[in-house]
Design a protein around this motif. Structure first.
Motif, PDB file in Angstrom:
ATOM      1  N   ARG A   1       0.854  -1.190   0.000  1.00 28.82           N
ATOM      2  CA  ARG A   1       0.000   0.000   0.000  1.00 28.82           C
ATOM      3  C   ARG A   1       0.885   1.234   0.000  1.00 28.82           C
ATOM      4  NH1 ARG A   1      -1.867  -0.161   6.389  1.00 28.82           N
ATOM      5  NH2 ARG A   1       0.215   0.181   7.251  1.00 28.82           N
ATOM      6  N   ASP A   2       0.288   2.363  -0.285  1.00 30.72           N
ATOM      7  CA  ASP A   2       1.013   3.617  -0.168  1.00 30.72           C
ATOM      8  C   ASP A   2       1.319   3.863   1.314  1.00 30.72           C
ATOM      9  OD1 ASP A   2       1.163   6.671   0.247  1.00 30.72           O
ATOM     10  OD2 ASP A   2       1.312   6.458  -1.926  1.00 30.72           O
ATOM     11  N   PRO A   3       2.571   4.229   1.647  1.00 28.07           N
ATOM     12  CA  PRO A   3       2.913   4.451   3.064  1.00 28.07           C
ATOM     13  C   PRO A   3       2.050   5.492   3.759  1.00 28.07           C
ATOM     14  CG  PRO A   3       4.896   4.345   1.729  1.00 28.07           C
ATOM     15  CD  PRO A   3       3.727   4.375   0.773  1.00 28.07           C
ATOM     16  N   GLN A   4       1.473   6.418   2.978  1.00 27.04           N
ATOM     17  CA  GLN A   4       0.611   7.442   3.568  1.00 27.04           C
ATOM     18  C   GLN A   4      -0.863   7.031   3.609  1.00 27.04           C
ATOM     19  OE1 GLN A   4       1.272  11.306   1.843  1.00 27.04           O
ATOM     20  NE2 GLN A   4       3.467  11.275   2.239  1.00 27.04           N
TER      21      GLN A   4
ATOM     22  N   PHE B   1       3.164   7.975  -4.925  1.00 30.87           N
ATOM     23  CA  PHE B   1       3.720   7.119  -3.881  1.00 30.87           C
ATOM     24  C   PHE B   1       4.360   7.969  -2.801  1.00 30.87           C
ATOM     25  CE2 PHE B   1       6.956   4.386  -1.922  1.00 30.87           C
ATOM     26  CZ  PHE B   1       6.171   3.283  -1.592  1.00 30.87           C
ATOM     27  N   ASN B   2       3.883   7.816  -1.593  1.00 31.42           N
ATOM     28  CA  ASN B   2       4.449   8.496  -0.434  1.00 31.42           C
ATOM     29  C   ASN B   2       4.492  10.016  -0.619  1.00 31.42           C
ATOM     30  OD1 ASN B   2       5.463   8.311   2.200  1.00 31.42           O
ATOM     31  ND2 ASN B   2       7.574   8.478   1.490  1.00 31.42           N
ATOM     32  N   GLY B   3       3.451  10.554  -1.261  1.00 26.07           N
ATOM     33  CA  GLY B   3       3.353  11.998  -1.412  1.00 26.07           C
ATOM     34  C   GLY B   3       4.005  12.560  -2.656  1.00 26.07           C
ATOM     35  N   ASP B   4       4.671  11.728  -3.448  1.00 31.79           N
ATOM     36  CA  ASP B   4       5.328  12.179  -4.671  1.00 31.79           C
ATOM     37  C   ASP B   4       4.763  11.428  -5.878  1.00 31.79           C
ATOM     38  OD1 ASP B   4       7.130  13.964  -3.408  1.00 31.79           O
ATOM     39  OD2 ASP B   4       8.383  12.272  -2.835  1.00 31.79           O
TER      40      ASP B   4
ATOM     41  N   LEU C   1      10.494   2.286   5.312  1.00 31.48           N
ATOM     42  CA  LEU C   1       9.388   2.578   4.408  1.00 31.48           C
ATOM     43  C   LEU C   1       8.750   1.284   3.908  1.00 31.48           C
ATOM     44  CD1 LEU C   1       7.998   5.035   3.043  1.00 31.48           C
ATOM     45  CD2 LEU C   1       9.465   4.614   1.073  1.00 31.48           C
ATOM     46  N   GLU C   2       9.582   0.293   3.563  1.00 33.19           N
ATOM     47  CA  GLU C   2       9.064  -0.982   3.070  1.00 33.19           C
ATOM     48  C   GLU C   2       8.320  -1.728   4.169  1.00 33.19           C
ATOM     49  OE1 GLU C   2      12.323  -2.075  -0.417  1.00 33.19           O
ATOM     50  OE2 GLU C   2      12.777  -2.526   1.684  1.00 33.19           O
TER      51      GLU C   2
ATOM     52  N   VAL D   1       6.515  -0.472   6.415  1.00 34.10           N
ATOM     53  CA  VAL D   1       5.183   0.135   6.505  1.00 34.10           C
ATOM     54  C   VAL D   1       4.338  -0.238   5.285  1.00 34.10           C
ATOM     55  CG1 VAL D   1       3.919   2.320   6.540  1.00 34.10           C
ATOM     56  CG2 VAL D   1       5.980   2.049   7.920  1.00 34.10           C
ATOM     57  N   ALA D   2       4.965  -0.262   4.103  1.00 31.24           N
ATOM     58  CA  ALA D   2       4.214  -0.402   2.850  1.00 31.24           C
ATOM     59  C   ALA D   2       3.848  -1.844   2.520  1.00 31.24           C
ATOM     60  CB  ALA D   2       5.013   0.204   1.694  1.00 31.24           C
TER      61      ALA D   2
END
Length: 348
Positions: A204-207, A261-264, A290-291, A293-294
Motif C-alpha cells: 500500500r502507499d505508506p501514507q 507514492f508516499n506523497g510524490d 518505508l518498506e 510500513v508499505a
C-alpha cells in the motif's frame, strides 16, 4: 385440506428468505447499474482529458523539426481515432514519442501547457480506475454472477498508460549500469515454483492513499548496479533468497508507469526477469523502514488465482500478469545456451 402450523411456518420462512433475497438482488442490481454509469462517466472525462492533451501535443510541433512534428501529429490522430480497445497501445506509442523530445526544445509556455494536460490525464485516469475497481469488485462476486445481476454489461477494464512526457534528462538505454535520474529504473523478478505459481507481494502507499495492490518482487537500481545485480539484491532483501545474477532469465518485459507514492509522483521504468525456484516462505533480510510500513503480505498464486484477484477488484501489477505467466515460464530456468538475446516486450 389443512396445513399444520409447522408447514405454515416453514412456508413463511421460505417466502421471507425469498423476499430478502429479492430485496438484496434488487438493491445490488441498482447499485451495480450506478457503478457502471459512474464508470462510463469517468471514461468520458478521461477521454476528454486525453483529447485535450493531444491538442497540446500537436501544438508542440511549432518548436520542433518538421519530421518530428509530423510524427507527433500522426500519433495523436491515431490515438484519437482508434477503437477503445486499442486506445492504450496508441497512447503508449504517443508517450514514448514524447519521452524522446527534450523539454529544452520547447517554449516554457508550451511546457506549462503540457504539464497541465498531463496532470489532468493523471487525475482523470485515477478516477476512472477507481470506478473500474469498485465495479469489478461488485460484479465479480460469485452470487452476483450466478444471478446475472449485471445483465449484459461487460466487466469494465482498467486504463493504464505510461504517462511519460517531455524528456528532462538523458534517455535510458537499458540494459546497462544506471545512474539514477528523473525516472526511477527498477529491476523486478517473476518467481515461479514447481507448480507454476508466482510469488506476489501485497502493498500500500505508506501514507495510506488509495487501495492496496499486488506486485512482483524487486526495486530500484542503485548507482553502479546492473539490472541483474539490482534484481538479486532486491530479491535477497525482500525474501531472503540468494541467487546468482546469471540464473535470471531475461530481462523479458519492460513497463513504464506514473503513479503517486508516499506523497510524490513516481515515474517508473521497470524491467522484469524470470526465475524458477523451489517453493519457500519468504523471510525478508533487509527491508527499509518505508518498506516495513508499505508491505502487507505475500502469496503464491496460480494464473487462475491472479485472474481472480483482478476480478475481485484488487489491483495487480503488471496488469496482464496472469496472461503473461506462460511467457515468463519460458525463461524461468535462465537463458538457454544458443538461444540468443531476449527481446524485451513492452507490457502494461
Amino acid at each position: 385440506m389443512t396445513f399444520s402450523a409447522l408447514t405454515i411456518t416453514n412456508v413463511g420462512l421460505v417466502l421471507l428468505v425469498l423476499l430478502l433475497i429479492g430485496v438484496w438482488a434488487y438493491g445490488t442490481a441498482n447499485r451495480l447499474d450506478r457503478l457502471h454509469v459512474r464508470t462510463d462517466l469517468a471514461w468520458q472525462a478521461l477521454d476528454a482529458a486525453l483529447s485535450r492533451r493531444a491538442v497540446v501535443v500537436r501544438s508542440l510541433g511549432v518548436d520542433l523539426p518538421a519530421a518530428e512534428a509530423d510524427r507527433l501529429t500522426a500519433l495523436t490522430l491515431r490515438a484519437e481515432r482508434v477503437d477503445r480497445d486499442q486506445r492504450e497501445g496508441a497512447e503508449n506509442d504517443l508517450a514514448r514519442a514524447l519521452a524522446r523530445i527534450d523539454a529544452v526544445a520547447v517554449r516554457p509556455a508550451q511546457q506549462a501547457e503540457m504539464a497541465d494536460a498531463d496532470a489532468r490525464v493523471l487525475i482523470a485516469r485515477r478516477f476512472h480506475n477507481d470506478a473500474v475497481r469498485n465495479t469489478r469488485a461488485l460484479q465479480g462476486r460469485r452470487l452476483v454472477r450466478w444471478l446475472r445481476l449485471g445483465g449484459t454489461a461487460d466487466m469494465p477494464e482498467y486504463f493504464d498508460i505510461s504517462e511519460h512526457t517531455l524528456r528532462t534528462g538523458a534517455p535510458s538505454e537499458l540494459p546497462r549500469e544506471y545512474e539514477p535520474g528523473s525516472t526511477r529504473v527498477s529491476a523486478r523478478v517473476v518467481l515461479l515454483d514447481g507448480q507454476s505459481r508466482t510469488l506476489l507481494l501485497r502493498g500500500r502507499d505508506p501514507q495510506g492513499v488509495g487501495e492496496p495492490f499486488w506486485f512482483t518482487f524487486g526495486g530500484g537500481v542503485e548507482a553502479g548496479e546492473s539490472l541483474r545485480e539490482a534484481a538479486v539484491r532486491e530479491l535477497y532483501e525482500e525474501t531472503g533468497l540468494q541467487v546468482a545474477p546469471d540464473l535470471l532469465g531475461g530481462p523479458i518485459w519492460r513497463r513504464m508507469s506514473l503513479f503517486p507514492f508516499n506523497g510524490d509522483m513516481m515515474h517508473s521504468e521497470e524491467h522484469f526477469f524470470a526465475l524458477r525456484v523451489e517453493h519457500f516462505e519468504p523471510v525478508p533480510a533487509g527491508l527499509t523502514e518505508l518498506e516495513q510500513v508499505a508491505l502487507l503480505e505475500h502469496r503464491w498464486c496460480s494464473a487462475e488465482e491472479v485472474t481472480a484477484l483482478g476480478e475481485s477488484g484488487e489491483m495487480v501489477y503488471p496488469q496482464d500478469l496472469a496472461r503473461l505467466l506462460p511467457d515468463a515460464e519460458r525463461f524461468a530456468d535462465g537463458l538457454a545456451e544458443g538461444q540468443g538475446p531476449v527481446e524485451e516486450r513492452t507490457i502494461r
